[in-house]
Design a protein around this motif. Structure first.
Motif, PDB file in Angstrom:
ATOM      1  N   GLN A  81       0.872  -1.230   0.025  1.00 27.45           N
ATOM      2  CA  GLN A  81       0.101   0.104  -0.120  1.00 27.45           C
ATOM      3  C   GLN A  81       0.937   1.270   0.000  1.00 27.45           C
ATOM      4  O   GLN A  81       1.955   1.308   0.749  1.00 27.45           O
ATOM      5  CB  GLN A  81      -0.964   0.052   1.340  1.00 27.45           C
ATOM      6  CG  GLN A  81      -2.044   0.952   1.353  1.00 27.45           C
ATOM      7  CD  GLN A  81      -3.105   0.886   2.506  1.00 27.45           C
ATOM      8  OE1 GLN A  81      -2.442   0.716   3.575  1.00 27.45           O
ATOM      9  NE2 GLN A  81      -4.076   0.615   2.256  1.00 27.45           N
ATOM     10  N   LEU A  82       0.316   2.151  -0.728  1.00 24.42           N
ATOM     11  CA  LEU A  82       1.083   3.493  -0.785  1.00 24.42           C
ATOM     12  C   LEU A  82      -0.046   4.588  -0.639  1.00 24.42           C
ATOM     13  O   LEU A  82      -1.059   4.770  -1.008  1.00 24.42           O
ATOM     14  CB  LEU A  82       1.558   3.973  -1.876  1.00 24.42           C
ATOM     15  CG  LEU A  82       2.550   5.125  -2.462  1.00 24.42           C
ATOM     16  CD1 LEU A  82       3.695   5.026  -1.523  1.00 24.42           C
ATOM     17  CD2 LEU A  82       2.746   5.300  -3.734  1.00 24.42           C
ATOM     18  N   GLY A  83       0.360   5.390   0.586  1.00 22.14           N
ATOM     19  CA  GLY A  83      -0.518   6.583   1.168  1.00 22.14           C
ATOM     20  C   GLY A  83       0.004   7.812   1.562  1.00 22.14           C
ATOM     21  O   GLY A  83       1.374   7.984   1.517  1.00 22.14           O
ATOM     22  N   GLY A  84      -0.761   8.614   1.981  1.00 20.08           N
ATOM     23  CA  GLY A  84      -0.178   9.830   2.540  1.00 20.08           C
ATOM     24  C   GLY A  84      -1.027  11.024   2.157  1.00 20.08           C
ATOM     25  O   GLY A  84      -2.185  11.057   1.555  1.00 20.08           O
ATOM     26  N   TRP A  85      -0.686  12.210   2.471  1.00 26.35           N
ATOM     27  CA  TRP A  85      -1.283  13.720   2.114  1.00 26.35           C
ATOM     28  C   TRP A  85      -0.483  14.644   3.189  1.00 26.35           C
ATOM     29  O   TRP A  85       0.406  15.027   3.000  1.00 26.35           O
ATOM     30  CB  TRP A  85      -2.693  13.489   2.436  1.00 26.35           C
ATOM     31  CG  TRP A  85      -3.651  14.780   1.660  1.00 26.35           C
ATOM     32  CD1 TRP A  85      -3.173  15.815   1.078  1.00 26.35           C
ATOM     33  CD2 TRP A  85      -4.786  14.485   0.979  1.00 26.35           C
ATOM     34  NE1 TRP A  85      -4.144  16.437   0.883  1.00 26.35           N
ATOM     35  CE2 TRP A  85      -5.306  15.785   0.416  1.00 26.35           C
ATOM     36  CE3 TRP A  85      -5.809  13.307   1.034  1.00 26.35           C
ATOM     37  CZ2 TRP A  85      -6.621  15.870   0.094  1.00 26.35           C
ATOM     38  CZ3 TRP A  85      -6.939  13.497   0.321  1.00 26.35           C
ATOM     39  CH2 TRP A  85      -7.451  14.628  -0.379  1.00 26.35           C
ATOM     40  N   THR A  86      -1.672  14.873   4.230  1.00 26.18           N
ATOM     41  CA  THR A  86      -0.957  15.928   5.313  1.00 26.18           C
ATOM     42  C   THR A  86      -1.214  15.438   6.582  1.00 26.18           C
ATOM     43  O   THR A  86      -2.107  14.723   6.819  1.00 26.18           O
ATOM     44  CB  THR A  86      -1.765  17.200   4.811  1.00 26.18           C
ATOM     45  OG1 THR A  86      -2.942  17.216   5.392  1.00 26.18           O
ATOM     46  CG2 THR A  86      -1.401  17.867   3.817  1.00 26.18           C
ATOM     47  N   SER A  87      -0.406  15.652   7.435  1.00 24.02           N
ATOM     48  CA  SER A  87      -0.692  15.708   9.015  1.00 24.02           C
ATOM     49  C   SER A  87      -0.629  16.879   9.556  1.00 24.02           C
ATOM     50  O   SER A  87       0.354  17.561   9.747  1.00 24.02           O
ATOM     51  CB  SER A  87       0.496  14.834   9.411  1.00 24.02           C
ATOM     52  OG  SER A  87       0.507  14.431  10.695  1.00 24.02           O
ATOM     53  N   SER A  88      -1.848  17.255  10.316  1.00 25.34           N
ATOM     54  CA  SER A  88      -1.671  18.522  10.990  1.00 25.34           C
ATOM     55  C   SER A  88      -1.149  18.456  12.544  1.00 25.34           C
ATOM     56  O   SER A  88      -1.199  17.433  13.155  1.00 25.34           O
ATOM     57  CB  SER A  88      -2.997  19.003  11.346  1.00 25.34           C
ATOM     58  OG  SER A  88      -3.737  19.319   9.869  1.00 25.34           O
ATOM     59  N   ASN A  89      -0.151  19.210  12.906  1.00 27.11           N
ATOM     60  CA  ASN A  89       0.427  19.240  14.071  1.00 27.11           C
ATOM     61  C   ASN A  89       0.190  20.475  14.642  1.00 27.11           C
ATOM     62  O   ASN A  89      -0.169  21.511  14.322  1.00 27.11           O
ATOM     63  CB  ASN A  89       1.843  18.988  14.084  1.00 27.11           C
ATOM     64  CG  ASN A  89       2.244  17.716  13.323  1.00 27.11           C
ATOM     65  OD1 ASN A  89       2.181  16.586  13.986  1.00 27.11           O
ATOM     66  ND2 ASN A  89       2.378  17.673  11.908  1.00 27.11           N
ATOM     67  N   TYR A  90       0.340  20.457  16.284  1.00 31.02           N
ATOM     68  CA  TYR A  90       0.168  21.677  16.997  1.00 31.02           C
ATOM     69  C   TYR A  90       1.188  21.764  17.778  1.00 31.02           C
ATOM     70  O   TYR A  90       1.940  21.075  18.717  1.00 31.02           O
ATOM     71  CB  TYR A  90      -1.032  21.321  17.868  1.00 31.02           C
ATOM     72  CG  TYR A  90      -1.677  22.508  18.741  1.00 31.02           C
ATOM     73  CD1 TYR A  90      -2.489  23.212  18.074  1.00 31.02           C
ATOM     74  CD2 TYR A  90      -1.144  22.709  19.862  1.00 31.02           C
ATOM     75  CE1 TYR A  90      -2.710  24.624  18.857  1.00 31.02           C
ATOM     76  CE2 TYR A  90      -1.579  24.068  20.868  1.00 31.02           C
ATOM     77  CZ  TYR A  90      -2.364  24.802  20.075  1.00 31.02           C
ATOM     78  OH  TYR A  90      -2.975  25.630  20.943  1.00 31.02           O
ATOM     79  N   ILE A  91       1.802  23.316  17.927  1.00 26.06           N
ATOM     80  CA  ILE A  91       3.073  23.692  18.678  1.00 26.06           C
ATOM     81  C   ILE A  91       2.860  25.269  18.847  1.00 26.06           C
ATOM     82  O   ILE A  91       2.629  26.071  18.109  1.00 26.06           O
ATOM     83  CB  ILE A  91       4.291  23.208  17.952  1.00 26.06           C
ATOM     84  CG1 ILE A  91       5.234  23.166  19.069  1.00 26.06           C
ATOM     85  CG2 ILE A  91       4.380  24.166  16.770  1.00 26.06           C
ATOM     86  CD1 ILE A  91       6.719  22.531  18.540  1.00 26.06           C
TER      87      ILE A  91
END
Length: 160
Positions: A81-91
């Motif tokens: 499987q190949l996947g992804g996009w964006t990951s929202s982080n908080y700092i």
């Protein structure tokens, strides 16, 4: 002693005949049979050092994947499987997004066929997933996000 040996021999040959009967009831498939292509789309929530300060919605981000796999028997299969996009982080009081790409290799276990009698035309299957992946987070010069690489274990359930 002869009676015990005879009883063990009878049990052994009885078990072998049941195993042969089970194999006869399963259809024999060729190499090109039981392949599948999967598309997945959803949302994810990332947990990081400061995740407890962010609201639930602030950290939701889209994810998608495309996979190809094959079931080798009614119980066991594999998938790439190949996947992804964006990951929202908080700092530091704000969120930032990291674009990423991940590849996975998974073993698939059809739990329905393992624990219930096999039916070729079953409508619902519960699939156990166990695998390993590699994730690459891309560098973003605007937000000073550095590239990251990591190995990710995978464990899950899939309703099919």
């Amino acid at each position: 002693m002869k009676k015990v040996f005879f009883l063990l021999a009878v049990l052994f040959f009885t078990a072998m005949s049941f195993a042969q009967e089970r194999e006869k009831t399963l259809k024999q498939y060729g190499f090109w049979d039981n392949w599948f292509v999967q598309g997945q789309f959803g949302a994810q929530r990332t947990y990081s050092e400061s995740h407890k300060y962010a609201s639930f919605g602030d950290k939701l981000s889209p994810t998608a994947a495309l996979g190809v796999g094959k079931f080798f028997s009614p119980e066991v299969g594999a998938r790439v499987q190949l996947g992804g996009w964006t990951s929202s982080n908080y700092i530091n009081g704000g969120t930032y997004d990291v674009k990423y790409l991940n590849g996975n290799i998974d073993a698939l276990f059809n739990l329905t066929n393992i624990f219930l009698p096999y039916k070729e035309d079953r409508v619902f299957n519960l699939i156990g997933i166990m695998g390993i992946g590699y994730v690459h987070g891309f560098r973003d010069s605007d937000e000073n996000v550095h590239a990251t690489n990591m190995v990710s274990p995978r464990l899950g359930l899939q309703a099919d």
